[in-house]
Design a protein around this motif. Sequence first.
Motif, mmCIF file in Angstrom:
data_model
loop_
_atom_site.group_PDB
_atom_site.id
_atom_site.type_symbol
_atom_site.label_atom_id
_atom_site.label_comp_id
_atom_site.label_asym_id
_atom_site.label_seq_id
_atom_site.Cartn_x
_atom_site.Cartn_y
_atom_site.Cartn_z
ATOM 1 N N LEU A 60 -36.689 16.446 -39.257
ATOM 2 C CA LEU A 60 -36.173 17.178 -40.414
ATOM 3 C C LEU A 60 -36.367 16.378 -41.691
ATOM 4 C CD1 LEU A 60 -34.987 19.080 -38.277
ATOM 5 C CD2 LEU A 60 -32.832 19.061 -39.546
ATOM 6 N N GLU A 61 -36.149 15.082 -41.610
ATOM 7 C CA GLU A 61 -36.336 14.241 -42.786
ATOM 8 C C GLU A 61 -37.780 14.307 -43.270
ATOM 9 O OE1 GLU A 61 -35.327 9.664 -44.008
ATOM 10 O OE2 GLU A 61 -36.553 10.006 -42.231
ATOM 11 N N SER A 64 -38.242 17.335 -45.180
ATOM 12 C CA SER A 64 -37.532 17.269 -46.461
ATOM 13 C C SER A 64 -38.303 16.474 -47.503
ATOM 14 C CB SER A 64 -36.133 16.672 -46.267
ATOM 15 O OG SER A 64 -36.171 15.271 -46.047
ATOM 16 N N SER A 67 -40.555 17.833 -50.661
ATOM 17 C CA SER A 67 -39.812 18.278 -51.830
ATOM 18 C C SER A 67 -39.560 17.058 -52.702
ATOM 19 C CB SER A 67 -38.485 18.923 -51.403
ATOM 20 O OG SER A 67 -37.646 17.972 -50.769
ATOM 21 N N GLY A 71 -35.491 12.838 -49.792
ATOM 22 C CA GLY A 71 -35.231 13.497 -48.528
ATOM 23 C C GLY A 71 -33.775 13.552 -48.139
ATOM 24 N N ILE A 72 -33.519 14.020 -46.924
ATOM 25 C CA ILE A 72 -32.155 14.304 -46.499
ATOM 26 C C ILE A 72 -31.313 13.041 -46.335
ATOM 27 C CG2 ILE A 72 -32.789 16.458 -45.368
ATOM 28 C CD1 ILE A 72 -32.664 15.041 -42.708
ATOM 29 N N VAL A 140 -37.399 23.463 -50.159
ATOM 30 C CA VAL A 140 -36.728 23.024 -48.941
ATOM 31 C C VAL A 140 -35.249 22.805 -49.244
ATOM 32 C CG1 VAL A 140 -36.699 21.354 -47.049
ATOM 33 C CG2 VAL A 140 -38.863 21.865 -48.209
ATOM 34 N N TRP A 142 -31.270 21.964 -47.390
ATOM 35 C CA TRP A 142 -30.751 21.369 -46.157
ATOM 36 C C TRP A 142 -29.241 21.234 -46.173
ATOM 37 C CZ3 TRP A 142 -34.350 18.318 -49.100
ATOM 38 C CH2 TRP A 142 -33.787 17.311 -49.871
ATOM 39 N N THR A 144 -26.625 18.674 -43.842
ATOM 40 C CA THR A 144 -26.555 17.596 -42.871
ATOM 41 C C THR A 144 -25.104 17.169 -42.673
ATOM 42 O OG1 THR A 144 -26.698 15.757 -44.440
ATOM 43 C CG2 THR A 144 -28.784 16.787 -43.766
ATOM 44 N N ARG A 164 -29.976 19.082 -57.031
ATOM 45 C CA ARG A 164 -30.973 19.564 -56.063
ATOM 46 C C ARG A 164 -31.014 21.091 -56.078
ATOM 47 N NH1 ARG A 164 -28.926 15.716 -52.419
ATOM 48 N NH2 ARG A 164 -27.854 17.368 -51.271
ATOM 49 N N SER A 168 -34.290 23.422 -57.216
ATOM 50 C CA SER A 168 -34.948 24.376 -56.330
ATOM 51 C C SER A 168 -35.313 25.676 -57.037
ATOM 52 C CB SER A 168 -34.058 24.679 -55.116
ATOM 53 O OG SER A 168 -32.904 25.403 -55.501
ATOM 54 N N LEU A 337 -33.229 23.430 -43.505
ATOM 55 C CA LEU A 337 -33.014 22.391 -42.499
ATOM 56 C C LEU A 337 -31.522 22.279 -42.220
ATOM 57 C CD1 LEU A 337 -35.337 19.645 -44.081
ATOM 58 C CD2 LEU A 337 -35.976 21.512 -42.527
#
Length: 396
Positions: A60-61, A64, A67, A71-72, A140, A142, A144, A164, A168, A337
């Motif tokens: 998943l990272e 991510s 983008s 990342g996540i 993307v 997410w 978490t 974020r 987007s 994600l």
Amino acid sequence: MPNPATAAAFLDPAPAASPRAAVTSLKLNRYRNYPALSLALGGRSVALVGPNGAGKTNLLEAVSLLSPGRGIRGARLDEIAMKGGDGTFAVAARIATEAGETALGTGVVAGPEGPEAKRRVHVDQAPAGSSEAFLDHIRVLWLTPAMDGLFTGAPAERRRYLDRAVLSIDKRHGSRANAFDKAMRGRNRLLSEPGADAAWLDAIETEMAELGVAIAAARREWAAQAVAMIDVTAQRSPFPPAEVALSGTLEGALESASASAVEEAYRAMLRDERGRDAAAGRTLSGPHRADLVVRHAAKDMPAETCSTGEQKALLVGLVLAQARLVASLTGETPVILLDEIAAHLDEPRRMALFDVLADLGAQTLMTGTDEAAFAGLGDGVAIGRARDGRIELETA
């Protein structure tokens, strides 16, 4: 006090499914626990299952990183490269949209003295100026486990979430924020020097005022549209609707004054607060001090005072509303994600989430340790079993 955003009436109360943007293939090299991995996803949603430490979140990272940002996990580049490797890594993906297929790539390559200190970005094998170029081809989103403390944690975490979300739907937001931070660091350095040049400070503060008001305005625009989409999503979702508002000097000032008036007032504020900021060693007023304020709408409670389960449900609802907002404004669904999502929802809510995701039509990559938790995903969703740096895909 927080300033409630005004709902955007122009959004369709029942948005139709948008065309999909999806990852059709993914290749990793020397990425964390994957020496080499090649997955033919075909644009399908995937539930990754396997024991802890098998590399589910690592995958998943990697997605991510298609983008802007880190990342996540927000990891450093040297943390991403495979242990025992040469410090380089690569992520390559093919993205399908209505316009066709695009090859995206990112990673760290070897330089004359070892791995480079920055990651490179490619679009169709051509170098791109920054990872913001990915936003022309894919968005993307997410959720978490690390975000579970979003409502109770520091304002900086909520600002990162907010920015974020804005990025987007507004690809220039990241550039503005980076430019503001650079100008602010320059101002802080100047203020730390005896006899700082007043003319130079004037110039920096003028730039900060322009950028700061643009950042605050973009956040307000997102909030207004998010309010409307949260209402729409809540009508078609079992997750509680959230009330979102912004708390911040510039964000509040824009409620009742023009952007040019707020810009001039902020420039004057920076000038007047030079002594205070010099003593503090940092700039104390501006968009970098704003906060995202969230309430449980049905209970009329601040999110931070809700139960852990209610906070998780609010977060899921926000992500689903953001996904619909991105699809509505960009014309294509984002890739979503969801890390360890099944472990935090009871069976009724889990099944309801799967129904909402199917209705949204976005490609979703989920992880979990219990394969049975994904039994209700339906046809066309792939189950990926992760173990020892490998993933075996099969269609559910």
